[in-house]
Design a protein around this motif. Structure first.
Motif, PDB file in Angstrom:
ATOM      1  N   LYS A 149       0.858  -1.074   0.117  1.00  0.00           N
ATOM      2  CA  LYS A 149       0.072   0.156  -0.167  1.00  0.00           C
ATOM      3  C   LYS A 149       0.918   1.356   0.102  1.00  0.00           C
ATOM      4  CE  LYS A 149      -3.661   0.207   2.880  1.00  0.00           C
ATOM      5  NZ  LYS A 149      -4.353  -0.058   4.374  1.00  0.00           N
ATOM      6  N   LEU A 152      -0.056   2.453  -3.581  1.00  0.00           N
ATOM      7  CA  LEU A 152      -1.045   3.560  -3.436  1.00  0.00           C
ATOM      8  C   LEU A 152      -0.516   4.853  -2.925  1.00  0.00           C
ATOM      9  CD1 LEU A 152      -3.668   1.125  -1.712  1.00  0.00           C
ATOM     10  CD2 LEU A 152      -3.247   1.434  -4.109  1.00  0.00           C
ATOM     11  N   ARG A 197       2.378   5.898 -10.992  1.00  0.00           N
ATOM     12  CA  ARG A 197       1.977   4.253 -10.867  1.00  0.00           C
ATOM     13  C   ARG A 197       2.984   3.322 -10.989  1.00  0.00           C
ATOM     14  NH1 ARG A 197      -1.536   1.235 -14.921  1.00  0.00           N
ATOM     15  NH2 ARG A 197      -3.532   0.618 -13.674  1.00  0.00           N
ATOM     16  N   PHE A 216      -5.677  -3.842  -4.973  1.00  0.00           N
ATOM     17  CA  PHE A 216      -5.150  -3.575  -6.158  1.00  0.00           C
ATOM     18  C   PHE A 216      -5.599  -4.508  -7.296  1.00  0.00           C
ATOM     19  CE2 PHE A 216      -1.999  -4.129  -2.716  1.00  0.00           C
ATOM     20  CZ  PHE A 216      -1.525  -2.825  -2.595  1.00  0.00           C
ATOM     21  N   ARG A 263      -2.329  -0.332  -8.710  1.00  0.00           N
ATOM     22  CA  ARG A 263      -3.099   0.271  -8.113  1.00  0.00           C
ATOM     23  C   ARG A 263      -4.336   0.284  -9.466  1.00  0.00           C
ATOM     24  NH1 ARG A 263      -0.420   6.162  -7.060  1.00  0.00           N
ATOM     25  NH2 ARG A 263      -0.286   6.910  -9.173  1.00  0.00           N
ATOM     26  N   ARG A 264      -5.653   0.501  -8.712  1.00  0.00           N
ATOM     27  CA  ARG A 264      -6.844   0.656  -9.811  1.00  0.00           C
ATOM     28  C   ARG A 264      -6.997   2.025 -10.494  1.00  0.00           C
ATOM     29  NH1 ARG A 264     -10.021  -2.460  -5.621  1.00  0.00           N
ATOM     30  NH2 ARG A 264      -9.833  -4.734  -6.202  1.00  0.00           N
TER      31      ARG A 264
END
Length: 238
Positions: A177, A181, A186, A211, A236-237
Protein backbone atom coordinates in the motif's frame (compact mmCIF):
# COMPACT_ATOMS: atom_id res chain seq x y z
CA UNK A 1 20.88 -22.75 21.12
CA UNK A 2 24.61 -22.14 20.85
CA UNK A 3 26.26 -20.99 17.65
CA UNK A 4 27.99 -23.66 15.53
CA UNK A 5 31.80 -23.61 15.61
CA UNK A 6 33.38 -21.52 12.82
CA UNK A 7 34.53 -24.54 10.84
CA UNK A 8 30.97 -25.91 10.75
CA UNK A 9 29.59 -22.57 9.58
CA UNK A 10 32.07 -22.53 6.71
CA UNK A 11 31.07 -26.04 5.67
CA UNK A 12 27.42 -24.99 5.55
CA UNK A 13 28.03 -22.23 3.03
CA UNK A 14 26.81 -22.96 -0.48
CA UNK A 15 28.13 -20.87 -3.34
CA UNK A 16 26.75 -21.37 -6.83
CA UNK A 17 26.79 -19.59 -10.18
CA UNK A 18 23.60 -18.74 -12.08
CA UNK A 19 24.10 -18.24 -15.79
CA UNK A 20 22.64 -15.21 -17.53
CA UNK A 21 22.49 -16.48 -21.11
CA UNK A 22 21.61 -13.15 -22.70
CA UNK A 23 24.85 -11.50 -21.57
CA UNK A 24 27.00 -14.64 -21.41
CA UNK A 25 27.85 -14.11 -17.77
CA UNK A 26 26.91 -15.48 -14.36
CA UNK A 27 25.79 -14.25 -10.95
CA UNK A 28 27.56 -15.86 -8.00
CA UNK A 29 25.39 -16.35 -4.93
CA UNK A 30 26.35 -17.49 -1.42
CA UNK A 31 23.67 -19.27 0.59
CA UNK A 32 23.87 -19.93 4.33
CA UNK A 33 21.11 -22.52 4.93
CA UNK A 34 21.82 -22.90 8.65
CA UNK A 35 21.05 -19.21 9.19
CA UNK A 36 17.40 -19.48 8.12
CA UNK A 37 14.99 -19.11 5.21
CA UNK A 38 16.21 -15.67 4.15
CA UNK A 39 19.67 -17.06 3.46
CA UNK A 40 18.49 -19.64 0.93
CA UNK A 41 17.42 -19.47 -2.70
CA UNK A 42 13.78 -20.35 -3.37
CA UNK A 43 12.09 -21.61 -6.58
CA UNK A 44 10.23 -18.40 -7.37
CA UNK A 45 13.49 -16.42 -7.41
CA UNK A 46 14.81 -18.74 -10.10
CA UNK A 47 11.67 -18.18 -12.17
CA UNK A 48 11.94 -14.40 -11.89
CA UNK A 49 15.62 -14.20 -12.74
CA UNK A 50 15.01 -16.51 -15.73
CA UNK A 51 12.20 -14.24 -16.95
CA UNK A 52 14.50 -11.23 -16.66
CA UNK A 53 17.11 -13.08 -18.73
CA UNK A 54 14.49 -13.93 -21.35
CA UNK A 55 13.42 -10.30 -21.45
CA UNK A 56 16.98 -9.17 -22.12
CA UNK A 57 17.33 -11.83 -24.83
CA UNK A 58 14.22 -10.42 -26.52
CA UNK A 59 15.39 -6.82 -26.63
CA UNK A 60 15.65 -6.69 -30.42
CA UNK A 61 12.55 -5.54 -32.30
CA UNK A 62 12.02 -8.83 -34.11
CA UNK A 63 11.82 -10.88 -30.90
CA UNK A 64 8.57 -12.06 -29.37
CA UNK A 65 7.47 -10.01 -26.34
CA UNK A 66 7.92 -11.57 -22.90
CA UNK A 67 5.58 -11.30 -19.89
CA UNK A 68 7.76 -8.44 -18.63
CA UNK A 69 8.00 -6.49 -21.90
CA UNK A 70 5.24 -4.00 -21.08
CA UNK A 71 6.48 -3.45 -17.52
CA UNK A 72 10.21 -2.91 -17.83
CA UNK A 73 10.24 0.43 -19.61
CA UNK A 74 11.55 3.78 -18.44
CA UNK A 75 11.89 6.22 -21.36
CA UNK A 76 15.09 8.26 -21.53
CA UNK A 77 16.56 7.10 -18.24
CA UNK A 78 17.65 4.06 -16.29
CA UNK A 79 14.98 1.82 -14.83
CA UNK A 80 14.70 2.11 -11.03
CA UNK A 81 13.82 -1.11 -9.23
CA UNK A 82 13.08 -1.98 -5.59
CA UNK A 83 13.16 -5.59 -4.42
CA UNK A 84 11.32 -6.69 -1.28
CA UNK A 85 12.55 -9.64 0.79
CA UNK A 86 15.65 -9.97 -1.38
CA UNK A 87 17.20 -12.79 0.64
CA UNK A 88 20.34 -13.83 -1.24
CA UNK A 89 19.92 -11.03 -3.79
CA UNK A 90 19.90 -13.14 -6.97
CA UNK A 91 16.91 -11.38 -8.56
CA UNK A 92 18.01 -7.83 -7.77
CA UNK A 93 21.61 -8.40 -8.86
CA UNK A 94 20.43 -10.07 -12.07
CA UNK A 95 18.03 -7.18 -12.76
CA UNK A 96 20.85 -4.64 -12.45
CA UNK A 97 23.19 -6.65 -14.68
CA UNK A 98 20.59 -7.49 -17.33
CA UNK A 99 18.70 -4.21 -17.51
CA UNK A 100 21.39 -1.72 -16.58
CA UNK A 101 18.97 -0.69 -13.84
CA UNK A 102 19.45 1.13 -10.57
CA UNK A 103 18.32 -1.48 -8.04
CA UNK A 104 17.77 -1.34 -4.28
CA UNK A 105 17.69 -4.77 -2.62
CA UNK A 106 16.12 -4.96 0.83
CA UNK A 107 15.56 -7.33 3.71
CA UNK A 108 15.68 -7.50 7.49
CA UNK A 109 18.81 -6.02 9.10
CA UNK A 110 20.23 -9.41 10.06
CA UNK A 111 20.10 -10.56 6.43
CA UNK A 112 21.98 -7.56 5.05
CA UNK A 113 25.57 -8.74 5.64
CA UNK A 114 25.10 -11.77 3.38
CA UNK A 115 23.13 -9.68 0.90
CA UNK A 116 25.97 -7.16 0.76
CA UNK A 117 28.47 -10.03 0.41
CA UNK A 118 26.66 -11.24 -2.70
CA UNK A 119 26.42 -7.75 -4.16
CA UNK A 120 30.16 -7.27 -3.63
CA UNK A 121 30.92 -10.72 -5.07
CA UNK A 122 29.26 -9.64 -8.31
CA UNK A 123 30.99 -6.27 -8.63
CA UNK A 124 32.65 -7.46 -11.85
CA UNK A 125 29.45 -8.38 -13.67
CA UNK A 126 27.80 -5.17 -12.49
CA UNK A 127 30.74 -3.07 -13.70
CA UNK A 128 30.50 -4.75 -17.09
CA UNK A 129 26.74 -4.10 -17.26
CA UNK A 130 25.37 -0.98 -18.91
CA UNK A 131 25.46 1.16 -15.80
CA UNK A 132 23.60 -1.23 -13.51
CA UNK A 133 24.05 -0.62 -9.78
CA UNK A 134 22.81 -2.35 -6.63
CA UNK A 135 22.30 -0.70 -3.24
CA UNK A 136 21.43 -2.55 -0.04
CA UNK A 137 18.92 -1.25 2.52
CA UNK A 138 17.02 -2.50 5.56
CA UNK A 139 13.29 -2.83 5.05
CA UNK A 140 11.13 -4.64 7.55
CA UNK A 141 7.65 -4.87 6.05
CA UNK A 142 5.23 -2.46 7.65
CA UNK A 143 8.02 -0.37 9.18
CA UNK A 144 7.19 3.10 7.93
CA UNK A 145 10.58 4.54 8.87
CA UNK A 146 12.30 1.90 6.74
CA UNK A 147 9.90 2.50 3.85
CA UNK A 148 10.29 6.25 3.95
CA UNK A 149 14.08 5.83 4.03
CA UNK A 150 14.06 3.99 0.69
CA UNK A 151 11.40 6.30 -0.75
CA UNK A 152 9.07 6.05 -3.74
CA UNK A 153 11.46 6.76 -6.60
CA UNK A 154 10.95 3.44 -8.41
CA UNK A 155 9.36 2.21 -11.60
CA UNK A 156 8.80 -1.35 -10.47
CA UNK A 157 8.89 -3.40 -7.26
CA UNK A 158 9.94 -7.05 -7.37
CA UNK A 159 9.42 -9.92 -4.94
CA UNK A 160 9.74 -13.70 -5.01
CA UNK A 161 8.32 -16.22 -2.53
CA UNK A 162 7.39 -13.39 -0.18
CA UNK A 163 3.95 -14.82 0.65
CA UNK A 164 5.10 -17.50 3.07
CA UNK A 165 4.51 -16.86 6.78
CA UNK A 166 0.87 -15.92 7.42
CA UNK A 167 1.77 -13.51 10.23
CA UNK A 168 3.58 -11.43 7.59
CA UNK A 169 0.62 -11.14 5.19
CA UNK A 170 -0.63 -7.92 6.75
CA UNK A 171 2.82 -6.24 7.03
CA UNK A 172 3.46 -7.12 3.38
CA UNK A 173 0.11 -5.63 2.34
CA UNK A 174 0.89 -2.48 4.31
CA UNK A 175 4.22 -2.26 2.50
CA UNK A 176 2.56 -2.67 -0.90
CA UNK A 177 0.00 0.00 0.00
CA UNK A 178 2.85 2.38 0.83
CA UNK A 179 4.70 1.89 -2.45
CA UNK A 180 1.79 1.34 -4.85
CA UNK A 181 -0.96 3.53 -3.40
CA UNK A 182 0.91 6.42 -1.76
CA UNK A 183 3.26 7.09 -4.66
CA UNK A 184 2.36 9.89 -7.06
CA UNK A 185 3.22 7.68 -10.02
CA UNK A 186 1.89 4.27 -10.96
CA UNK A 187 4.34 1.69 -9.61
CA UNK A 188 3.88 -1.98 -10.49
CA UNK A 189 4.66 -4.88 -8.16
CA UNK A 190 5.78 -8.09 -9.90
CA UNK A 191 5.73 -11.12 -7.63
CA UNK A 192 6.80 -14.68 -8.38
CA UNK A 193 5.07 -17.14 -6.08
CA UNK A 194 4.96 -20.91 -5.60
CA UNK A 195 1.70 -21.92 -3.96
CA UNK A 196 2.23 -24.15 -0.94
CA UNK A 197 -0.82 -23.87 1.33
CA UNK A 198 -4.53 -23.05 1.10
CA UNK A 199 -4.09 -20.33 3.73
CA UNK A 200 -2.29 -18.20 1.13
CA UNK A 201 -5.67 -17.45 -0.43
CA UNK A 202 -6.29 -15.06 2.49
CA UNK A 203 -3.42 -12.85 1.30
CA UNK A 204 -4.66 -12.79 -2.30
CA UNK A 205 -8.25 -12.11 -1.24
CA UNK A 206 -7.15 -9.02 0.69
CA UNK A 207 -4.74 -7.93 -2.05
CA UNK A 208 -7.47 -8.02 -4.69
CA UNK A 209 -9.54 -5.60 -2.62
CA UNK A 210 -6.68 -3.09 -2.82
CA UNK A 211 -5.09 -3.67 -6.23
CA UNK A 212 -5.71 -5.06 -9.67
CA UNK A 213 -3.97 -8.45 -9.52
CA UNK A 214 -3.41 -10.74 -12.49
CA UNK A 215 -1.17 -13.63 -13.48
CA UNK A 216 1.26 -12.73 -16.27
CA UNK A 217 3.25 -15.98 -16.40
CA UNK A 218 3.08 -19.57 -15.14
CA UNK A 219 5.95 -22.03 -15.03
CA UNK A 220 5.35 -25.73 -15.53
CA UNK A 221 5.68 -27.82 -12.34
CA UNK A 222 9.19 -29.09 -11.66
CA UNK A 223 10.83 -31.70 -9.44
CA UNK A 224 7.66 -33.75 -9.24
CA UNK A 225 5.57 -30.86 -7.93
CA UNK A 226 1.88 -30.45 -8.69
CA UNK A 227 1.98 -26.70 -9.32
CA UNK A 228 4.37 -24.33 -11.00
CA UNK A 229 5.46 -20.83 -10.06
CA UNK A 230 3.02 -18.05 -10.96
CA UNK A 231 4.18 -14.52 -11.67
CA UNK A 232 1.65 -11.87 -10.64
CA UNK A 233 1.28 -8.21 -11.48
CA UNK A 234 -0.15 -5.91 -8.79
CA UNK A 235 -1.07 -2.33 -9.70
CA UNK A 236 -3.34 0.30 -8.20
CA UNK A 237 -6.73 0.65 -9.79
CA UNK A 238 -7.62 3.38 -12.21
Amino acid sequence: MSEPPPETAVQEQQQESYLLHSINSAVVIRQLPSQGLSFQLWPAATTLYTLLDRHRSGDDAAAQPTPLSALLTAPNRRLRILELGSGTGLVGIAAAALLGATVTVTDLPRVLPNLQFNVDANAGILAAAAGGTVGVAALAWGDRAHMEAVGWDYDIVLGSDVVYHDHLYEPLLQTLKFFLLESEKRIVFVMAHLKRWKKESAFFKKAKKLFDVDVIHTDSPSDGGRVGVNVYRFVRRG
